[in-house]
Design a protein around this motif. Sequence first.
Motif, PDB file in Angstrom:
ATOM      1  N   ARG A   8      14.603  11.941  -5.934  1.00 57.09           N
ATOM      2  CA  ARG A   8      13.197  11.849  -6.339  1.00 57.09           C
ATOM      3  C   ARG A   8      12.138  12.796  -5.084  1.00 57.09           C
ATOM      4  O   ARG A   8      12.237  13.205  -4.116  1.00 57.09           O
ATOM      5  N   GLU A   9      11.223  13.079  -6.355  1.00 53.44           N
ATOM      6  CA  GLU A   9      10.089  14.381  -5.605  1.00 53.44           C
ATOM      7  C   GLU A   9       8.682  13.635  -5.271  1.00 53.44           C
ATOM      8  O   GLU A   9       8.046  13.199  -6.507  1.00 53.44           O
ATOM      9  N   LEU A  10       8.224  13.613  -4.392  1.00 58.44           N
ATOM     10  CA  LEU A  10       6.907  13.374  -4.394  1.00 58.44           C
ATOM     11  C   LEU A  10       5.965  14.162  -4.441  1.00 58.44           C
ATOM     12  O   LEU A  10       6.137  15.291  -4.120  1.00 58.44           O
ATOM     13  N   ASN A  12       1.856  15.560  -3.695  1.00 59.53           N
ATOM     14  CA  ASN A  12       0.780  15.389  -3.906  1.00 59.53           C
ATOM     15  C   ASN A  12       0.198  16.746  -3.401  1.00 59.53           C
ATOM     16  O   ASN A  12       0.522  17.509  -2.456  1.00 59.53           O
ATOM     17  N   TYR A  20      -2.261  10.959   1.263  1.00 54.65           N
ATOM     18  CA  TYR A  20      -0.312  10.470   1.784  1.00 54.65           C
ATOM     19  C   TYR A  20      -0.442   9.758   3.046  1.00 54.65           C
ATOM     20  O   TYR A  20      -0.471   9.234   3.856  1.00 54.65           O
ATOM     21  N   SER A  26       1.498   8.068  -2.797  1.00 51.39           N
ATOM     22  CA  SER A  26       1.724   9.589  -2.876  1.00 51.39           C
ATOM     23  C   SER A  26       1.330   9.784  -4.086  1.00 51.39           C
ATOM     24  O   SER A  26       0.741   8.612  -5.466  1.00 51.39           O
ATOM     25  N   ASN A  29       5.089  10.412  -8.295  1.00 48.42           N
ATOM     26  CA  ASN A  29       6.735  10.314  -8.312  1.00 48.42           C
ATOM     27  C   ASN A  29       6.868  10.941  -9.301  1.00 48.42           C
ATOM     28  O   ASN A  29       6.680  11.060 -10.417  1.00 48.42           O
ATOM     29  N   ARG A  30       7.980  11.953  -8.764  1.00 55.28           N
ATOM     30  CA  ARG A  30       8.697  12.746 -10.317  1.00 55.28           C
ATOM     31  C   ARG A  30      10.513  12.657 -10.050  1.00 55.28           C
ATOM     32  O   ARG A  30      10.879  12.233  -9.236  1.00 55.28           O
TER      33      ARG A  30
END
Length: 138
Positions: A8-10, A12, A20, A26, A29-30
Amino acid sequence: MSEPTPKRELINPPHTQAFYDQYHFSQANRVGDIVWVSGQVGIDANAVPGDGITQQSYLAFQALRTVLEEAGATLADVVELMTFHTDLQADVKAFAKVKDEYFPDRYPAWSALGISQLSLPQLRVEIRAVAVVGSGRT
């Protein structure tokens, strides 16, 4: 042998760091090629709400585009929109007109909900989205 679970990549963008830090969420999320975007509202760079539904809609879609780009996606990759309106019946036509400028074809799924309030009393619309990176390429 199974493939590793995607991380999971945040997401922002730099100008959203204060949100944040202060509100603990965030902008997106990716995970793999899927991006879940938090609700984007019609505020300008100084966090001042736009004047009326049309201006707020433009600002919210611009914010959505910025977050998607930070995640490596585009508006064409959006597969689902969920919008929240404080006066759905009065605002949906003006909102839809702006939406159609950002999505002129290959429309995403869309759910529009009427709600009693958003995070600031002047806000009239909030836009959430789900995108699949690369899916909008023709």
